[in-house]
Write a protein that holds these residues in place. Structure first.
Motif, PDB file in Angstrom:
ATOM      1  N   GLY A 173       0.826  -1.208   0.000  1.00  0.00           N
ATOM      2  CA  GLY A 173       0.000   0.000   0.000  1.00  0.00           C
ATOM      3  C   GLY A 173       0.857   1.253   0.000  1.00  0.00           C
ATOM      4  O   GLY A 173       0.615   2.198  -0.760  1.00  0.00           O
ATOM      5  N   LEU A 174       1.897   1.264   0.856  1.00  0.00           N
ATOM      6  CA  LEU A 174       2.790   2.426   0.923  1.00  0.00           C
ATOM      7  C   LEU A 174       3.482   2.650  -0.416  1.00  0.00           C
ATOM      8  O   LEU A 174       3.595   3.775  -0.896  1.00  0.00           O
ATOM      9  CB  LEU A 174       3.859   2.214   2.005  1.00  0.00           C
ATOM     10  N   LEU A 175       3.942   1.569  -1.032  1.00  0.00           N
ATOM     11  CA  LEU A 175       4.642   1.688  -2.311  1.00  0.00           C
ATOM     12  C   LEU A 175       3.719   2.260  -3.387  1.00  0.00           C
ATOM     13  O   LEU A 175       4.103   3.140  -4.145  1.00  0.00           O
ATOM     14  CB  LEU A 175       5.151   0.319  -2.760  1.00  0.00           C
ATOM     15  N   ILE A 176       2.494   1.745  -3.421  1.00  0.00           N
ATOM     16  CA  ILE A 176       1.554   2.216  -4.449  1.00  0.00           C
ATOM     17  C   ILE A 176       1.245   3.697  -4.245  1.00  0.00           C
ATOM     18  O   ILE A 176       1.090   4.446  -5.204  1.00  0.00           O
ATOM     19  CB  ILE A 176       0.262   1.364  -4.410  1.00  0.00           C
ATOM     20  N   SER A 177       1.223   4.124  -2.976  1.00  0.00           N
ATOM     21  CA  SER A 177       0.912   5.534  -2.711  1.00  0.00           C
ATOM     22  C   SER A 177       2.009   6.463  -3.228  1.00  0.00           C
ATOM     23  O   SER A 177       1.808   7.666  -3.340  1.00  0.00           O
ATOM     24  CB  SER A 177       0.698   5.760  -1.219  1.00  0.00           C
ATOM     25  N   LEU A 178       3.185   5.926  -3.524  1.00  0.00           N
ATOM     26  CA  LEU A 178       4.279   6.783  -3.999  1.00  0.00           C
ATOM     27  C   LEU A 178       4.185   7.084  -5.500  1.00  0.00           C
ATOM     28  O   LEU A 178       4.907   7.927  -6.011  1.00  0.00           O
ATOM     29  CB  LEU A 178       5.637   6.130  -3.717  1.00  0.00           C
ATOM     30  N   ILE A 179       3.284   6.368  -6.185  1.00  0.00           N
ATOM     31  CA  ILE A 179       3.139   6.617  -7.624  1.00  0.00           C
ATOM     32  C   ILE A 179       2.644   8.049  -7.842  1.00  0.00           C
ATOM     33  O   ILE A 179       1.804   8.535  -7.102  1.00  0.00           O
ATOM     34  CB  ILE A 179       2.129   5.620  -8.239  1.00  0.00           C
ATOM     35  N   GLY A 180       3.208   8.706  -8.845  1.00  0.00           N
ATOM     36  CA  GLY A 180       2.750  10.051  -9.167  1.00  0.00           C
ATOM     37  C   GLY A 180       3.836  11.086  -8.977  1.00  0.00           C
ATOM     38  O   GLY A 180       4.969  10.761  -8.634  1.00  0.00           O
ATOM     39  N   MET A 181       3.493  12.342  -9.212  1.00  0.00           N
ATOM     40  CA  MET A 181       4.480  13.391  -9.131  1.00  0.00           C
ATOM     41  C   MET A 181       4.904  13.669  -7.697  1.00  0.00           C
ATOM     42  O   MET A 181       4.072  13.824  -6.832  1.00  0.00           O
ATOM     43  CB  MET A 181       3.941  14.670  -9.768  1.00  0.00           C
ATOM     44  N   ASP A 182       6.207  13.705  -7.470  1.00  0.00           N
ATOM     45  CA  ASP A 182       6.725  14.063  -6.161  1.00  0.00           C
ATOM     46  C   ASP A 182       6.477  15.549  -5.963  1.00  0.00           C
ATOM     47  O   ASP A 182       6.933  16.378  -6.744  1.00  0.00           O
ATOM     48  CB  ASP A 182       8.231  13.748  -6.118  1.00  0.00           C
ATOM     49  N   LEU A 183       5.744  15.862  -4.906  1.00  0.00           N
ATOM     50  CA  LEU A 183       5.356  17.252  -4.669  1.00  0.00           C
ATOM     51  C   LEU A 183       6.567  18.167  -4.479  1.00  0.00           C
ATOM     52  O   LEU A 183       6.562  19.321  -4.879  1.00  0.00           O
ATOM     53  CB  LEU A 183       4.456  17.310  -3.432  1.00  0.00           C
ATOM     54  N   ILE A 184       7.600  17.658  -3.855  1.00  0.00           N
ATOM     55  CA  ILE A 184       8.727  18.521  -3.482  1.00  0.00           C
ATOM     56  C   ILE A 184       9.692  18.745  -4.647  1.00  0.00           C
ATOM     57  O   ILE A 184      10.235  19.820  -4.809  1.00  0.00           O
ATOM     58  CB  ILE A 184       9.506  17.916  -2.289  1.00  0.00           C
ATOM     59  N   THR A 185       9.929  17.712  -5.438  1.00  0.00           N
ATOM     60  CA  THR A 185      10.903  17.871  -6.514  1.00  0.00           C
ATOM     61  C   THR A 185      10.234  18.011  -7.874  1.00  0.00           C
ATOM     62  O   THR A 185      10.886  18.395  -8.844  1.00  0.00           O
ATOM     63  CB  THR A 185      11.840  16.651  -6.593  1.00  0.00           C
ATOM     64  N   GLY A 186       8.950  17.694  -7.954  1.00  0.00           N
ATOM     65  CA  GLY A 186       8.266  17.761  -9.238  1.00  0.00           C
ATOM     66  C   GLY A 186       8.589  16.588 -10.150  1.00  0.00           C
ATOM     67  O   GLY A 186       8.165  16.551 -11.293  1.00  0.00           O
ATOM     68  N   THR A 187       9.334  15.609  -9.633  1.00  0.00           N
ATOM     69  CA  THR A 187       9.711  14.462 -10.462  1.00  0.00           C
ATOM     70  C   THR A 187       8.583  13.443 -10.528  1.00  0.00           C
ATOM     71  O   THR A 187       8.060  13.037  -9.494  1.00  0.00           O
ATOM     72  CB  THR A 187      10.935  13.750  -9.843  1.00  0.00           C
ATOM     73  N   PRO A 188       8.193  13.006 -11.714  1.00  0.00           N
ATOM     74  CA  PRO A 188       7.196  11.945 -11.799  1.00  0.00           C
ATOM     75  C   PRO A 188       7.814  10.602 -11.396  1.00  0.00           C
ATOM     76  O   PRO A 188       8.900  10.283 -11.865  1.00  0.00           O
ATOM     77  CB  PRO A 188       6.803  11.921 -13.278  1.00  0.00           C
ATOM     78  N   ARG A 189       7.124   9.854 -10.549  1.00  0.00           N
ATOM     79  CA  ARG A 189       7.661   8.565 -10.109  1.00  0.00           C
ATOM     80  C   ARG A 189       6.744   7.433 -10.548  1.00  0.00           C
ATOM     81  O   ARG A 189       5.540   7.505 -10.344  1.00  0.00           O
ATOM     82  CB  ARG A 189       7.775   8.548  -8.568  1.00  0.00           C
ATOM     83  N   PHE A 190       7.312   6.393 -11.097  1.00  0.00           N
ATOM     84  CA  PHE A 190       6.555   5.206 -11.533  1.00  0.00           C
ATOM     85  C   PHE A 190       5.380   5.553 -12.435  1.00  0.00           C
ATOM     86  O   PHE A 190       4.329   4.930 -12.359  1.00  0.00           O
ATOM     87  CB  PHE A 190       6.020   4.415 -10.332  1.00  0.00           C
ATOM     88  N   THR A 191       5.516   6.592 -13.258  1.00  0.00           N
ATOM     89  CA  THR A 191       4.378   6.952 -14.105  1.00  0.00           C
ATOM     90  C   THR A 191       4.543   6.399 -15.520  1.00  0.00           C
ATOM     91  O   THR A 191       3.608   6.444 -16.310  1.00  0.00           O
ATOM     92  CB  THR A 191       4.219   8.482 -14.220  1.00  0.00           C
ATOM     93  N   PHE A 192       5.711   5.911 -15.848  1.00  0.00           N
ATOM     94  CA  PHE A 192       5.990   5.336 -17.160  1.00  0.00           C
ATOM     95  C   PHE A 192       5.570   6.263 -18.293  1.00  0.00           C
ATOM     96  O   PHE A 192       5.063   5.830 -19.317  1.00  0.00           O
ATOM     97  CB  PHE A 192       5.295   3.964 -17.309  1.00  0.00           C
ATOM     98  N   GLY A 193       5.748   7.551 -18.072  1.00  0.00           N
ATOM     99  CA  GLY A 193       5.417   8.515 -19.109  1.00  0.00           C
ATOM    100  C   GLY A 193       3.933   8.685 -19.361  1.00  0.00           C
ATOM    101  O   GLY A 193       3.525   9.326 -20.300  1.00  0.00           O
ATOM    102  N   ASN A 194       3.105   8.108 -18.516  1.00  0.00           N
ATOM    103  CA  ASN A 194       1.664   8.182 -18.711  1.00  0.00           C
ATOM    104  C   ASN A 194       1.083   9.334 -17.891  1.00  0.00           C
ATOM    105  O   ASN A 194       1.160   9.310 -16.660  1.00  0.00           O
ATOM    106  CB  ASN A 194       1.051   6.844 -18.275  1.00  0.00           C
ATOM    107  N   ILE A 195       0.505  10.332 -18.562  1.00  0.00           N
ATOM    108  CA  ILE A 195       0.071  11.504 -17.804  1.00  0.00           C
ATOM    109  C   ILE A 195      -1.101  11.195 -16.870  1.00  0.00           C
ATOM    110  O   ILE A 195      -1.355  11.924 -15.937  1.00  0.00           O
ATOM    111  CB  ILE A 195      -0.277  12.711 -18.709  1.00  0.00           C
ATOM    112  N   TYR A 196      -1.791  10.088 -17.124  1.00  0.00           N
ATOM    113  CA  TYR A 196      -2.905   9.744 -16.243  1.00  0.00           C
ATOM    114  C   TYR A 196      -2.419   9.265 -14.876  1.00  0.00           C
ATOM    115  O   TYR A 196      -3.184   9.133 -13.942  1.00  0.00           O
ATOM    116  CB  TYR A 196      -3.807   8.694 -16.887  1.00  0.00           C
ATOM    117  N   LEU A 197      -1.122   8.955 -14.795  1.00  0.00           N
ATOM    118  CA  LEU A 197      -0.597   8.507 -13.501  1.00  0.00           C
ATOM    119  C   LEU A 197       0.089   9.642 -12.743  1.00  0.00           C
ATOM    120  O   LEU A 197       0.600   9.432 -11.658  1.00  0.00           O
ATOM    121  CB  LEU A 197       0.385   7.345 -13.703  1.00  0.00           C
ATOM    122  N   PHE A 198       0.085  10.856 -13.320  1.00  0.00           N
ATOM    123  CA  PHE A 198       0.805  11.956 -12.666  1.00  0.00           C
ATOM    124  C   PHE A 198       0.265  12.280 -11.285  1.00  0.00           C
ATOM    125  O   PHE A 198       0.999  12.702 -10.410  1.00  0.00           O
ATOM    126  CB  PHE A 198       0.782  13.212 -13.548  1.00  0.00           C
TER     127      PHE A 198
END
Lengths: 494, 337
Positions: A173-198
């Motif tokens: 659950g914790l790992l899945i919650s990390l998917i998406g844009m990192d608020l602090i650095t703006g880096t997309p994580r685990f999004t595989f270039g898919n904007i729907y996962l941002f």
């Protein structure tokens, strides 16, 4: 004081009471549908209020909020398909009670607890709101981190049976919650270039998949009547004796609900899990939790309705939304040309106090309409499985689509459905995963923000008394579930 | 999903709403073949919003569209497609909607551009749109806690000169307007401060009021009521001239640093509208800004009107894009590990 009476006068007008009843009816109904949460319900109905008097419109939405918080648990109790994230906790013991043939009693406890929670929240709101509003400002990233850590420890108490499986589920659950844009650095994580996962995976979407889809499949597999229940002839409302025996749980949970509501960024979903955990901690019958225990149902139910009053405190006094639902309410006020902020209670006293009273009176409507709806809802358990299962899946798809009007979400929901089904077969509990999903993002962001503020110094977490206390409680919780604690206890006993 | 306040009467019961949601899912919005541009608009105009109902975009829509409905004698309907800071909606506007004038979107700048400047994953850009009109610009503002030792903008600058990087200053998130205001300001002044991102304008000022950070770069409309109530102190505002709402607060420009910045919201269409349709929309906004009731509505919620129509809006977006790109090139290494 004068404003308070003016507000009371306003709320007692026919049209206001009528729309509070309308809001309550819609709230209970929407809340009970999988995926349709209070936040969404308000968002959907907000445009309806644009043509109304602001006080009436906002009162209706507040009643809807209250109703949806309650409604979410109805189907969680009856067929184990929680309608809101907050209701997932109610399903733990609620559905077990239904399986034991106590559906009526479970719904009764849920209703009474919700009303008590709602009333306590409303009274806090009417009396000491200005004093408590400041609390919302005092909770910063450091304190939020401590709250999240304490929340994560709930996983240990939900891991009854196998600790390893519980931890596995929680970590996932914790790992899945990390998917998406990192608020602090703006880096997309685990999004595989898919904007729907941002924006990451919405936990409402994940939750619908995790609970409702496996439940539908289970119904088909067993292919018998949903549960051999609905002795609806047994009284729905709990007896006075039962009520009195729950009073400490109700009070404690309501206080937890009010405070969780006060804190911006946490709402009913967090409050219900916290109160479940605390009810278990203080209970004399810990082992009964998760088997259909009244306390385990009363706790989350009263907490999530107490959140309504709590979350409105900073919303009204400072213009700070105490939960995502009140954030939408604030937006609604703005659209009505009312500037939310510290001046709300003075410049727009009419609207503000009408709203406060509306929350209070909505509890009575909750009781009456909830009782009616409950009687109808019990009928669900009489529907044959082969009819019910496809209906559940259909509702899941509609509910999920409605969250962001996105088919991608529907795919994600079905993916989680399969995951939930597999976990069920492997006897891995899904509740720890839900806790991980709810708290993961908060844990991540608050940790990063705290360290950024302190310039990387970890001692910052010991600089706030509130954080220190919460972290110590978290440590105790962890120790309690290790063999070490047992030894310590026997040492003290000697 | 379409929600139309006028059409939905209160008697609509929820099941029908839910069914409606499902039915609208596969709705095709493309216009007919008829080249009836002289008669435009002959049917409702759909507005795609990249944010949730009740947010800043919706606020603009609700304040603006009742007047546009009358001026153009049509109905504006809102469709909410939140996600990825508006990018999901704007990608759709750019790539999947007809340029017949019946689908518009509320475009927030600099977010519209900074989205794709920062993230290569976003595949739309400014050239995909015909900007119609900007409506409001909420200027940037520097706020500190009411009991802060920093009394004025000069104190703020002086402190940073003596202690480079010595202040924690909040913004509404990496890539947001306040973040870029900070970068612009730091570039102009050559000063350094610690940027602390929060998830939105609200949490950003709350961190200041709660004493967690020393200052926040925020927006006037957001913090106005807090400044009025004395919960926050405004040091300077990033507008061209002093704002009527806070006449005592100096502009950064008059204090010697040429930075104008803020969060602007307006309407854009997909590229390639016909001249007739464009002109009708331009005229509508021309008329809108003269409507005293509309102007008053904006004032009530502290939203500064800033109507820029057609080419002027396009020019404004283009310049902002260039500046933002330049600034991002300078700092992006810090953010991309």
């Amino acid at each position: 004081m004068e404003d308070l009476l003016v507000g009371l006068g306003n709320v007692l007008s026919f049209s206001n009471l009528f729309f509070i009843a309308v809001g309550m009816t819609l709230g209970i109904f929407i809340g009970s549908m999988p995926g349709l949460s209070a936040t969404m319900a308000i968002a959907i109905l907000l445009p309806l209020t644009y043509g109304m008097d602001p006080a009436t419109g906002i009162s209706m939405l507040a009643a809807l909020y209250m109703g949806a918080m309650y409604g979410g648990s109805i189907l969680a109790i009856l067929i184990n398909t929680p309608g809101t994230p907050a209701a997932a906790a109610s399903g733990l013991d609620g559905y077990k009670m239904t399986e034991k043939g106590q559906a009526g009693k479970a719904l009764g406890i849920s209703l009474v607890s919700s009303v008590v929670g709602g009333l306590i929240g409303a009274i806090v709101l009417l009396t000491i709101a200005p004093l408590l509003g400041e609390v919302a400002l005092k909770i910063g990233a450091v304190e939020l981190f401590a709250i999240a850590v304490l929340g994560i420890t709930i996983i240990s108490s939900l891991s009854a049976g196998s600790v390893v499986k519980g931890l596995l589920s929680g970590t996932l659950g914790l790992l899945i919650s990390l998917i998406g844009m990192d608020l602090i650095t703006g880096t997309p994580r685990f999004t595989f270039g898919n904007i729907y996962l941002f924006d990451g995976i919405s936990f409402v979407v994940a939750l619908i998949g995790l609970f409702s889809v496996p439940q539908a499949l289970r119904l088909i597999e067993t292919d018998k009547e949903a549960v051999e229940v609905s002795k609806i002839k047994d009284k729905i409302l709990p007896s006075w004796k039962e009520f009195v025996s729950l009073r400490m749980t109700l009070l404690r949970s309501s206080v937890i609900g009010v405070f969780t509501g006060l804190i911006p960024g946490t709402g009913g979903d967090t409050a219900s899990w916290f109160s479940y955990n605390e009810a278990k901690r203080f209970s004399k019958e810990k082992e009964k939790f998760g088997t259909g225990h009244a306390e385990g149902l009363a706790a989350p139910e009263s907490a999530n309705n107490a959140v309504v009053g709590g979350a409105l405190v900073p919303t009204i006094t400072l213009g700070i939304p105490g939960s995502s639902t009140t954030a939408v309410l604030l937006g609604g006020l703005m659209i009505h040309g009312i500037m939310p902020g510290p001046t709300l209670m003075t410049e727009h006293a009419g609207v503000a106090y009408t709203l406060l009273w509306a929350v209070f009176f909505s509890c009575f409507f909750l009781f009456a309409l909830g009782l009616l709806y409950t009687k109808v809802a019990v009928g669900v358990t009489k529907v044959p499985s082969k009819v019910l299962a496809p209906i559940i899946i259909l509702l899941c798809v509609i509910g999920t689509f409605a969250v962001h009007n996105s088919m991608v979400d529907v795919m994600i929901m079905l993916g989680f459905g399969i995951l939930g089904y597999l976990m069920d077969k492997l006897n891995i509990p899904v509740s720890p995963m839900v806790v991980g999903l709810i708290l993961g993002a908060m844990l991540d962001t608050s940790l990063h923000t705290s360290l950024k503020i302190s310039g990387g110094d970890w001692m910052v977490f010991l600089s706030s008394p509130v954080a220190v206390i919460l972290l110590i409680v978290a440590l105790i919780t962890v120790l309690q579930s290790t063999p070490f604690f047992g030894k310590l206890k026997s040492l003290v006993a000697k | 999903m379409k929600i139309n306040a006028k059409k939905l009467s209160l008697t609509v019961f929820l099941p029908s709403l839910v069914l409606g949601l499902a039915a609208c899912g596969g709705n095709n919005e493309s216009g007919g073949e008829a080249k009836a541009d002289e008669n435009y608009p002959t049917k409702p105009i759909s507005v795609i919003q990249g944010f949730d109902p009740g947010g800043g975009s919706d606020q603009l829509a609700q304040l603006t569209q009742p007047y546009l409905n009358e001026i153009l004698d049509t109905t504006f309907t809102n469709e909410y497609v939140p996600g990825a800071a508006g990018a999901i909606a704007w990608t759709r506007l750019a790539q999947k909607t007809e340029n017949d004038g019946y689908t518009l979107s509320i475009t927030n700048s600099p977010m519209l551009m900074t989205n794709y400047i920062i993230n290569e994953e976003f595949t739309y850009n400014l050239d995909d749109f015909d900007p119609i009109a900007n409506v409001v610009t909420d200027p940037g503002i520097i706020v500190v806690a009411s009991d802060s030792e920093l009394e004025t903008y000069e104190d703020f600058v002086k402190y940073l000169e003596e202690n480079p990087g010595g202040l924690n200053v909040a913004n509404s998130g990496v890539g947001g307007d306040d973040f870029f205001t900070q970068l612009k300001w730091m570039r102009e002044t050559g000063l350094d401060m610690e940027l602390i991102p929060y998830s939105g304008d609200g949490p950003s000022w709350q961190a200041v009021a709660g004493g967690e950070v020393e200052a926040s770069f925020n927006n006037l409309g957001v913090v106005y009521s807090q400044v009025q109530a004395g919960n926050l102190k405004a040091l300077a505002v990033f507008s061209e001239e002093r704002m009527e709402l806070l006449p005592d607060v100096p502009t950064v420009k008059e204090l010697g640093h040429d930075v104008i910045s803020g969060s602007a919201r307006g309407y854009s269409a997909p590229k390639g509208l016909s001249e007739e349709v464009k002109q009708k929309l331009y005229d509508a906004f021309e008329q809108l800004k003269e409507d005293p009731e509309f102007v008053e509505g904006l004032e009530k919620v502290a939203l500064p009107m800033d109507v820029k129509i057609g080419d002027e809006y396009a020019q404004f977006l283009k310049e902002d894009e260039e500046l933002s790109r330049e600034i991002w090139e300078d700092v992006k290494d810090e953010y991309e590990e």
